[in-house]
Write a protein that holds these residues in place. Structure first.
Motif, mmCIF file in Angstrom:
data_model
loop_
_atom_site.group_PDB
_atom_site.id
_atom_site.type_symbol
_atom_site.label_atom_id
_atom_site.label_comp_id
_atom_site.label_asym_id
_atom_site.label_seq_id
_atom_site.Cartn_x
_atom_site.Cartn_y
_atom_site.Cartn_z
ATOM 1 N N ILE A 193 0.859 -1.182 0.000
ATOM 2 C CA ILE A 193 0.000 0.000 0.000
ATOM 3 C C ILE A 193 0.896 1.232 0.000
ATOM 4 O O ILE A 193 1.825 1.332 0.806
ATOM 5 N N LEU A 194 0.641 2.090 -0.936
ATOM 6 C CA LEU A 194 1.422 3.317 -1.035
ATOM 7 C C LEU A 194 0.555 4.454 -0.504
ATOM 8 O O LEU A 194 -0.525 4.705 -1.016
ATOM 9 N N ALA A 195 0.998 5.093 0.556
ATOM 10 C CA ALA A 195 0.213 6.173 1.156
ATOM 11 C C ALA A 195 0.905 7.495 0.868
ATOM 12 O O ALA A 195 2.046 7.704 1.269
ATOM 13 N N ILE A 196 0.212 8.336 0.137
ATOM 14 C CA ILE A 196 0.841 9.575 -0.326
ATOM 15 C C ILE A 196 0.226 10.796 0.329
ATOM 16 O O ILE A 196 -0.999 10.939 0.386
ATOM 17 N N ASP A 197 1.080 11.666 0.813
ATOM 18 C CA ASP A 197 0.627 12.968 1.312
ATOM 19 C C ASP A 197 0.560 13.906 0.116
ATOM 20 O O ASP A 197 1.578 14.357 -0.390
#
Lengths: 282, 396
Positions: free
Chosen positions: B239-243
């Motif tokens: 899972i790539l969590a991007i701000d």
């Protein structure tokens, strides 16, 4: 061992050499140090070894490193299966009790045993485990290895010119790097590329070459492409363009790009190139 | 000879070894080096063992042999500078209005987002103008002002000449793109992808390899030796969590997304989620952070073996992290402290990494970076950082 010192490398017929690289090759040969070459595919790392061998008139021995390779395979192989077979059926000329008859030299062994100085290309060393490099340190330092089965030491008659290439999939270990000279071959610029194309197609039509090289560099500049086309792809592309009777160089500057599949080998990249291709040409 | 040069290289962070320096001396003694050009090439091929350091070498060479001022390797990074400039300007609206070339009343009509966008556009214009003019200025390569005070008049940067001197070659910094220190850019994509390839699981060595066992047994003359292979394990969930909230993140998001999109085939399951600054009770699946909400409880239901990779600058007001109602959005009133949610995530998913586009040297300026760095292993968004992150994600 130092008979090759006076020899200088100045390029070969099928290889375009830049001055910097020639200096690096020569200094590595003079210092008797292996030369480690890195760079993206298509920058001519492997070709360099071929051209050194050709221009200095030495034999080229190529060791293609594979992912599962152990160093001992590159040194020598003890053919146990043949020996077992011979002892079972006894119909060969070989003396089963003499193990030495079942020892075959690997590529490094061949280079060490050769009567004349050779060029030893160790291609894509980064494919193998780090053990491979670590084991090689001794061999590089001592220029000899032992054959354990027959308790014999093979010494290099002539120190080969080592050319080692890496695609930098893995980082090489520090002690190994310490023993090598290093060079990174950058991707050739348009000027250099013209020379390279010319070497491959001495009689190429000028406008075709110009527009193809121009288009090639624009295609390399496309965003988000995973595998950029390299020299090899360009050469093949030009070959295809030349072979197509309907093709005219003007098509390229109009943004029509035939045979894109030669330049882009991944389907995602190809789609992207096709969709962006038009935009590149304003 | 050239001991000073050797130590300048070392101080600039180039891993040079005394052995290789002695080799260089040997080359000098053998009369192999007869010009500065020879020296440049030979010294580089002997001393420098990776193209990542070619750029530093070029800079030190130009500094040592031509007196070019060495860039301050620890200089303030661009982003940090604009951030503080923006802060300052926002407290003086009149100056800001002058800066942007609009009058104050118009400025008052813009909301915060529009203002930022406008400001950013201007910055981009400015960046292009300066970048085109001079490549030498600034450590990050995009600095429009050149904080090291270097005046480029003395060197013909990028000048065309057939007879290239070593000095010019060094000054042209051909290898800037290969430097590992800079933040990830489009041109590093290929290298970065190679580092991601290590993001594959390796099982225990518990599969019997029959062919190898037979060969090994024969080599031993009939003494049986069992050879085991690694068993293939399932591919990873990532899972790539991007701000994607602040404009400071904008330049990096496309690069990171492209990177993982290219690599997604090697994952079993891949998803991108978005957040702003830090995570409260919800994250979003759409970049606008509006339509597809994902409750944090649902996120926690994922397989604990999932690798979560956060990308964000982790820079915010401390209250956003530790207050019970720190969220910037008025809808965000869960009553939970963001820092607690981050801790829960880190406990649930043992394999996480936080990639931060801010260079590591500046992390200690920001309180929240330190705080978040204590919860998740944090790495800078560079080739080196990515490699370390992948290694840490694969640790058992």
């Amino acid at each position: 061992m130092s008979q090759g010192n006076s020899q200088k490398f100045e390029g070969a017929s099928r290889y375009v050499l830049d001055e910097e690289l020639a200096q690096i090759v020569n200094i590595s040969m003079a210092l008797e140090m292996p030369l480690l070459l890195k760079g993206e595919p298509g920058t001519g790392k492997t070709m360099l070894a071929h051209s050194i061998a050709q221009s200095l008139d030495m034999e080229l021995i190529v060791l293609n490193v594979k992912s599962s390779m152990k160093l001992v395979e590159a040194l020598y192989q003890y053919d146990t299966l043949t020996r077992l077979n011979d002892s079972r059926f006894g119909d060969s000329e070989r003396d089963v009790s003499n193990i030495e008859e079942y020892i075959k030299m690997g590529k490094i062994g061949q280079a060490f045993k050769a009567d004349k100085k050779t060029v030893l290309l160790i291609d894509e060393i980064d494919k193998a485990d780090t053990d491979f490099q670590d084991d090689m340190l001794d061999v590089l330092d001592q220029m000899e290895f032992d054959i354990m089965e027959i308790d014999k030491t093979i010494k290099a008659k002539n120190r080969p010119v080592f050319i080692i290439t890496s695609n930098s999939k893995k980082d090489l270990s520090d002690p190994f790097l310490g023993r090598c000279n290093f060079h990174h071959i950058a991707f050739p610029g348009p000027k250099m590329m013209r020379k390279i194309v010319h070497v491959h197609f001495p009689e190429i039509d000028h406008s075709l070459m110009e527009s193809a090289i121009d288009a090639f560099y624009r295609m390399r500049d496309l965003d988000h492409v995973e595998k950029k086309p390299a020299t090899r792809e360009l050469i093949n592309w030009i070959r295809a363009l030349q072979a197509d009777p309907d093709f005219h160089p003007k098509q390229l500057s109009k943004g029509q790009m035939p045979f894109l599949g030669i330049l882009f080998k991944k389907s995602q990249d190809l789609e992207r190139a096709q969709s962006q291709g038009g935009r590149v040409y304003r | 000879m050239f001991i000073g040069f050797f130590y300048t290289l070392k101080e600039a962070g180039l891993p040079v070894s005394p052995t290789s320096f002695l080799t260089l001396q040997r080359a000098l003694e053998m009369g192999l080096i007869n010009s500065t050009g020879d020296f440049y090439t030979s010294a580089r091929t002997i001393l420098v063992k990776s193209e990542r350091f070619f750029d530093i070498f070029d800079q030190v060479f130009a500094h040592h042999f031509d007196g070019v001022e060495l860039p301050d390797f620890k200089g303030m990074e661009l982003d940090e500078m604009f951030r503080s400039l923006l802060d300052e300007w926002l407290s003086h609206p009149k100056e800001l209005a002058n800066m942007l070339g609009i009058d104050e009343s118009q400025l008052a009509k813009l909301n915060a987002d529009e203002l930022l966008q406008y400001f950013k556009d201007r910055l981009d214009e400015q960046k292009e103008r300066h970048e085109g003019g001079n490549k030498w200025i600034g450590t990050g390569g995009t600095s429009p002002v050149g904080h090291s005070g270097y005046h480029p008049g003395g060197m013909r940067v990028g000048g065309m000449s057939r007879n290239k001197s070593a000095m010019k070659v060094a000054a042209s910094r051909r290898y800037k793109d290969y430097s590992c220190q800079g933040t990830l850019t489009e041109s590093m994509m290929g290298e970065a992808l190679k580092r991601l390839r290590h993001l594959v699981p390796s099982g225990a060595k518990d599969n019997l390899d029959i062919d190898k066992t037979i060969v090994q047994t024969m080599k031993n003359g009939g003494e049986i030796e069992l050879v085991f292979e690694r068993s293939l394990k399932d591919r990873l969930n990532v899972i790539l969590a991007i701000d994607n909230g602040g404009w400071s993140m904008d330049p990096y998001i496309p690069v990171v997304q492209a990177l993982f999109t290219h690599a997604r085939a090697q994952f079993k399951y891949f998803k991108t989620i978005y957040f702003h600054n830090t995570i409260y009770s919800t994250v979003w699946e759409d970049p606008e952070r509006y339509r597809k909400e994902v409750q944090i409880e649902d996120l926690l239901k994922n397989d604990p073996e999932t690798r979560i990779i956060f990308v964000g600058d982790a820079s915010m007001g401390p209250y956003e992290l530790i207050d019970t109602d720190g969220g910037l959005s008025i809808y965000e009133r869960s009553g939970k402290r963001s820092i607690d949610i981050l801790r829960t995530l880190s406990k649930t998913f043992p394999h996480t990494a936080w990639l931060n586009p801010i260079p590591k040297e500046h992390w200690h300026y920001t309180h929240t970076i330190k705080k978040i760095g204590q919860i998740f292993p944090m790495f800078d968004l560079s080739l080196d950082g990515l490699e370390k992150a992948v290694n840490s994600l694969m640790v058992k």
